[in-house]
Design an enzyme around this catalytic site. Structure first.
Site, PDB file in Angstrom:
ATOM      1  CG  PHE A 115       3.981   1.591   7.271  1.00  0.00           C
ATOM      2  CD1 PHE A 115       3.057   1.771   6.257  1.00  0.00           C
ATOM      3  CD2 PHE A 115       3.784   0.562   8.182  1.00  0.00           C
ATOM      4  CE1 PHE A 115       1.957   0.935   6.143  1.00  0.00           C
ATOM      5  CE2 PHE A 115       2.694  -0.272   8.084  1.00  0.00           C
ATOM      6  CZ  PHE A 115       1.767  -0.084   7.060  1.00  0.00           C
TER       7      PHE A 115
ATOM      8  CG  ASP B 163      -2.027   1.042   1.133  1.00  0.00           C
ATOM      9  OD1 ASP B 163      -2.246   1.593   0.033  1.00  0.00           O
ATOM     10  OD2 ASP B 163      -2.686   1.301   2.160  1.00  0.00           O
TER      11      ASP B 163
END
Length: 226
Positions: A215, A156
């Site tokens: 992330f 993502d």
């Protein structure tokens, strides 16, 4: 479960009609051929995504032939139970593999330059510090992020979409809730999030159960709750 069993038989049929093992293109001479082949491709894809991609095709073909001749060594219920239990074992084995891979990754990562480990086990690295507001657990934030698994696969990315994401810090995984509270507006951090601070046993989309996640995050805006 019946769908899985029927799908398995269908794949066996498709394989039987193309004994060259897929080394050359199938001859699709009419709409029936094309539909049959398309179903085989679709079902094989679904089975592969389910982890059922190691098959003894001789036994596979024997199973379909003997089932159609009513001479099968397994009835449908027994076959479904065996498939279900096999898939459960594969999922458990994969989960243990993911756990171990995450633990090994974090153990090696924690000694790298600039990496900080918090009491919860969250690891982070400051890419660049900010100078604006610092959110608390109830604030809303706007961020850009790029998420990968520990082997670098992107699952993502608001960066790739070109659209920042906004959400409340009490609405996301624990690793994000904790990590973003360490940041000030304008900061860029990298988070290394253990599986227990991510999705744990729950698989979601391309993220497998017990996955450690990475992330890259930029904190763009902080909106305090009034």
């Amino acid at each position: 479960m019946k769908k899985i069993f029927i799908a398995a038989l269908a794949v066996a049929s498709a394989f039987a009609s193309c004994k060259n093992g897929g080394k050359s293109a199938a001859k699709l001479e009419n709409s029936k051929d094309s539909l049959s082949y398309a179903l085989g491709v679709s079902i094989a894809t679904n089975l592969s995504e389910s982890g059922l991609n190691e098959v003894d095709y001789d036994k596979f073909l024997q199973g379909i032939r003997e089932h159609m001749d009513s001479t099968s060594a397994m009835d449908v219920e027994t076959a479904e139970t065996f498939i279900r239990e096999s898939m459960k074992k594969m999922a458990e084995a994969k989960s243990e593999t993911n756990k171990k891979a995450g633990e090994d990754f974090l153990a090696a990562n924690k000694s790298k330059d600039g990496v900080v480990t918090t009491a919860s086990g969250l690891q982070y690295k400051v890419v660049s510090e900010g100078s604006g507001a610092q959110p608390d657990a109830n604030d809303k934030v706007t961020v850009h992020y790029h998420g990968t698994t520990i082997d670098g696969k992107v699952f993502d990315s608001s960066v790739e979409r070109g659209q920042p994401a906004s959400f409340g810090l009490n609405q996301v995984i624990p690793g994000w809730t904790e990590g973003l509270q360490l940041m000030k507006k304008g900061a860029k951090y990298t988070f290394y999030i253990p599986q227990n601070l991510a999705y744990g046993a729950r698989a979601t989309g391309p993220i497998e159960a017990y996955s450690t996640l990475v992330f890259d995050v930029e904190l763009i805006e902080v909106e305090p709750v009034q």
